[in-house]
Design an enzyme around this catalytic site. Structure first.
Site, mmCIF file in Angstrom:
data_model
loop_
_atom_site.group_PDB
_atom_site.id
_atom_site.type_symbol
_atom_site.label_atom_id
_atom_site.label_comp_id
_atom_site.label_asym_id
_atom_site.label_seq_id
_atom_site.Cartn_x
_atom_site.Cartn_y
_atom_site.Cartn_z
ATOM 1 N N GLU A 70 9.403 -3.950 10.713
ATOM 2 C CA GLU A 70 9.921 -2.704 10.141
ATOM 3 C C GLU A 70 10.418 -1.763 11.353
ATOM 4 O OE1 GLU A 70 8.360 0.635 7.193
ATOM 5 O OE2 GLU A 70 7.180 -1.103 7.362
ATOM 6 N N ASP A 74 -0.912 -6.406 -0.501
ATOM 7 C CA ASP A 74 -1.044 -5.833 0.616
ATOM 8 C C ASP A 74 -2.608 -5.511 1.064
ATOM 9 O OD1 ASP A 74 0.297 -4.952 2.891
ATOM 10 O OD2 ASP A 74 1.255 -3.176 2.025
ATOM 11 N N LYS A 95 -0.768 -9.649 2.855
ATOM 12 C CA LYS A 95 -0.163 -9.165 4.045
ATOM 13 C C LYS A 95 -1.047 -7.967 4.981
ATOM 14 C CE LYS A 95 3.339 -5.910 3.885
ATOM 15 N NZ LYS A 95 2.881 -4.857 4.742
ATOM 16 N N ASP A 127 1.041 -1.199 -0.014
ATOM 17 C CA ASP A 127 -0.003 0.020 -0.045
ATOM 18 C C ASP A 127 0.913 1.337 0.041
ATOM 19 O OD1 ASP A 127 0.876 -0.202 2.692
ATOM 20 O OD2 ASP A 127 -1.155 -0.228 3.712
ATOM 21 N N SER A 128 2.175 1.008 0.048
ATOM 22 C CA SER A 128 3.082 2.108 -0.107
ATOM 23 C C SER A 128 3.070 2.697 -1.547
ATOM 24 C CB SER A 128 4.562 1.613 0.045
ATOM 25 O OG SER A 128 4.647 0.464 -0.758
ATOM 26 N N GLU A 167 -1.138 -5.514 8.580
ATOM 27 C CA GLU A 167 -0.512 -5.014 9.841
ATOM 28 C C GLU A 167 -1.123 -5.206 11.167
ATOM 29 O OE1 GLU A 167 0.260 -0.767 9.170
ATOM 30 O OE2 GLU A 167 1.133 -1.059 7.172
#
Length: 283
Positions: free
Chosen positions: A186, A87, A117, A48-49, A119
């Site tokens: 991270e 993501d 993925k 999602d970056s 978070e």
């Protein structure tokens, strides 16, 4: 190239058990994916970056599931020999377990990526367990979690105190117990990642987490020196593609103005007889 063999979910643990390191980069489009596919890098994250890199936001929060699907699809097409992670964006899994399963199902079905993925630490473990029980391959992500970065004061190193370091390790253990096959860690001190390695058996994929991890992760545009807005401490420029691109664009501009381009080599030179605009008998 030509002999690259695509990793499977099971290979992540196999590589860790064998002490074999691997690498993990990003791609958000077909062309970049095809370049990574020709490299030795084993894994692509469509992160999602893309909110910052491709869409120009200053955070990942506005990215939608539709945005993710739009970018994951061409990456899967461009990199058939590379493991692809999709993501799950902010707001697509934090309402309920059912929402998380539905989002992951949709991303997987509509893109054919190899896993999703998301978070979150121990708080997300019940959701991850429900997803894994539903047959979804899930990768975790702890430490500095960009989707919720504002809640802990922006992009900062995590696990810098004894208490927060212990909590991170407990988060990692909770994700492992919930069934993730690997986890991204991270922005944490090297010593914390090392301690995590000793207490957690699944692979640790580190971005800004020092050398004691199973896999190194970087954003492709960062490591190639393409993204000019922000350079985190953990980013090394392995090439300076941005400068080369600007140089090439300026040379094209210069030769356009001077008339040096295009020469006959870059033109279609067939002789064509063009009838007079007036036609026979007209003046």
């Amino acid at each position: 190239m030509g002999n690259k063999k695509k990793m499977t979910v099971l290979d992540f643990q196999k590589y860790k058990d064998e002490g074999r390191k691997f690498s993990f980069v990003t791609a958000y489009d077909y062309t970049t994916a095809s370049i990574v596919n020709e490299s030795d890098c084993e894994i692509i994250l469509v992160g999602d970056s893309l909110g910052m890199i491709m869409l120009g936001y200053n955070t990942t929060v506005p990215v939608t599931v539709d945005d993710m699907i739009h970018h994951i699809r061409p990456v899967v097409k461009g990199a058939p020999d590379t493991f692809i992670i999709g993501d799950m964006p902010f707001g697509s899994y934090n309402v309920s377990k059912e929402q998380a399963i539905e989002t992951a199902n949709r991303i997987t079905k509509e893109t054919l990526c190899d896993c999703v993925k998301l978070e979150g630490g121990a708080n997300m473990a019940p959701t991850i367990r429900a997803m894994v029980d539903a047959g979804i391959n899930v990768m975790g992500h702890i430490g500095m979690t960009p989707q919720t970065a504002t809640s802990f004061g922006g992009f900062k190193v995590q696990g810098g105190t004894p208490e927060s370091a212990r909590k991170l390790i407990e988060d990692a253990k909770a994700l492992e117990a919930a069934g993730v096959f690997a986890m991204v860690v991270e922005c944490v001190p090297s010593v914390v990642a090392k301690a995590m390695q000793e207490e957690v058996h699944v692979p640790i994929l580190g971005i800004g987490a020092g050398p004691y991890v199973d896999c190194q992760v970087l954003v492709t545009q960062d490591l190639l020196g393409m993204y000019g807005d922000f350079k985190p401490k953990f980013v090394k420029h392995f090439a300076n593609i941005r400068a080369e691109m600007i140089k090439g664009l300026n040379l094209f501009h210069e030769e356009t103005l001077s008339g040096a381009f295009p020469t006959p080599e870059y033109s279609f030179n067939k002789a064509v007889e063009i009838p007079s605009v007036y036609g026979p008998g007209n003046n």
